[in-house]
Design a protein around this motif. Structure first.
Motif, PDB file in Angstrom:
ATOM      1  N   VAL A  62       5.107   2.419  -3.709  1.00  6.24           N
ATOM      2  CA  VAL A  62       3.757   1.949  -3.427  1.00  6.24           C
ATOM      3  C   VAL A  62       3.003   1.633  -4.714  1.00  6.24           C
ATOM      4  O   VAL A  62       2.306   0.624  -4.803  1.00  6.24           O
ATOM      5  CB  VAL A  62       2.981   2.998  -2.593  1.00  6.24           C
ATOM      6  CG1 VAL A  62       1.535   2.583  -2.385  1.00  6.24           C
ATOM      7  CG2 VAL A  62       3.678   3.212  -1.264  1.00  6.24           C
ATOM      8  N   ARG A  63       3.174   2.445  -5.742  1.00  3.31           N
ATOM      9  CA  ARG A  63       2.447   2.204  -6.992  1.00  3.31           C
ATOM     10  C   ARG A  63       2.896   0.899  -7.643  1.00  3.31           C
ATOM     11  O   ARG A  63       2.073   0.109  -8.093  1.00  3.31           O
ATOM     12  CB  ARG A  63       2.632   3.366  -7.956  1.00  3.31           C
ATOM     13  CG  ARG A  63       1.815   3.169  -9.212  1.00  3.31           C
ATOM     14  CD  ARG A  63       1.551   4.462  -9.925  1.00  3.31           C
ATOM     15  NE  ARG A  63       0.600   4.194 -10.989  1.00  3.31           N
ATOM     16  CZ  ARG A  63       0.773   4.565 -12.229  1.00  3.31           C
ATOM     17  NH1 ARG A  63       1.838   5.254 -12.566  1.00  3.31           N
ATOM     18  NH2 ARG A  63      -0.112   4.281 -13.143  1.00  3.31           N
ATOM     19  N   ASP A  65       4.215  -1.663  -6.189  1.00  2.00           N
ATOM     20  CA  ASP A  65       3.736  -2.750  -5.340  1.00  2.00           C
ATOM     21  C   ASP A  65       2.267  -3.036  -5.630  1.00  2.00           C
ATOM     22  O   ASP A  65       1.850  -4.190  -5.759  1.00  2.00           O
ATOM     23  CB  ASP A  65       3.944  -2.387  -3.868  1.00  2.00           C
ATOM     24  CG  ASP A  65       3.603  -3.528  -2.934  1.00  2.00           C
ATOM     25  OD1 ASP A  65       4.059  -4.663  -3.190  1.00  2.00           O
ATOM     26  OD2 ASP A  65       2.875  -3.308  -1.957  1.00  2.00           O
ATOM     27  N   SER A  66       1.483  -1.993  -5.772  1.00  2.00           N
ATOM     28  CA  SER A  66       0.061  -2.152  -6.066  1.00  2.00           C
ATOM     29  C   SER A  66      -0.147  -2.810  -7.428  1.00  2.00           C
ATOM     30  O   SER A  66      -0.983  -3.707  -7.575  1.00  2.00           O
ATOM     31  CB  SER A  66      -0.624  -0.784  -6.038  1.00  2.00           C
ATOM     32  OG  SER A  66      -1.944  -0.883  -6.479  1.00  2.00           O
ATOM     33  N   ALA A  97      -3.361   3.694  -5.103  1.00  2.00           N
ATOM     34  CA  ALA A  97      -2.424   4.700  -4.598  1.00  2.00           C
ATOM     35  C   ALA A  97      -3.135   5.733  -3.751  1.00  2.00           C
ATOM     36  O   ALA A  97      -2.560   6.300  -2.827  1.00  2.00           O
ATOM     37  CB  ALA A  97      -1.708   5.369  -5.769  1.00  2.00           C
TER      38      ALA A  97
END
Length: 99
Positions: A62-63, A65-66, A97
């Protein structure tokens, strides 16, 4: 990889969401347009005591991707390459996040 070596790091595990790049590096597929970059990766990786590179889907990170989405949304007036993330990017990723 050059910056890690300059910083004295001799063990590294890199992860990328670019599965094709990982296959090129690991399987040594022939892609003439990427030959100079792949040669440089091979030379640099041989300077590490322990080197590995692995594929990690962006959905599993997720990080990353962010950060990727945040980087695409920003317009830079000049190219910038550094071994450290700018403070605004790190703060932005932390907020994303947490959401």
């Amino acid at each position: 990889m050059q910056e890690l070596l300059k910083a004295g790091r001799r063990e590294v595990r890199l992860e990328s969401d670019c599965e094709q790049l990982i296959k090129l590096i690991e399987e040594e597929d022939d892609w003439p347009a990427m030959a100079p970059e792949l040669d440089e990766i091979k030379v640099l990786s041989s300077e590490f005591i322990d080197f590995s590179i692995a594929y990690i889907p962006r959905a599993s990170n997720v990080r990353a991707d962010s950060l990727a989405k945040g980087g695409r949304s920003r317009v830079f007036g000049f190219p910038f390459v550094n071994g450290f993330a700018p403070s605004w990017l790190a703060a932005h990723a932390g907020q994303e996040a947490a959401i």
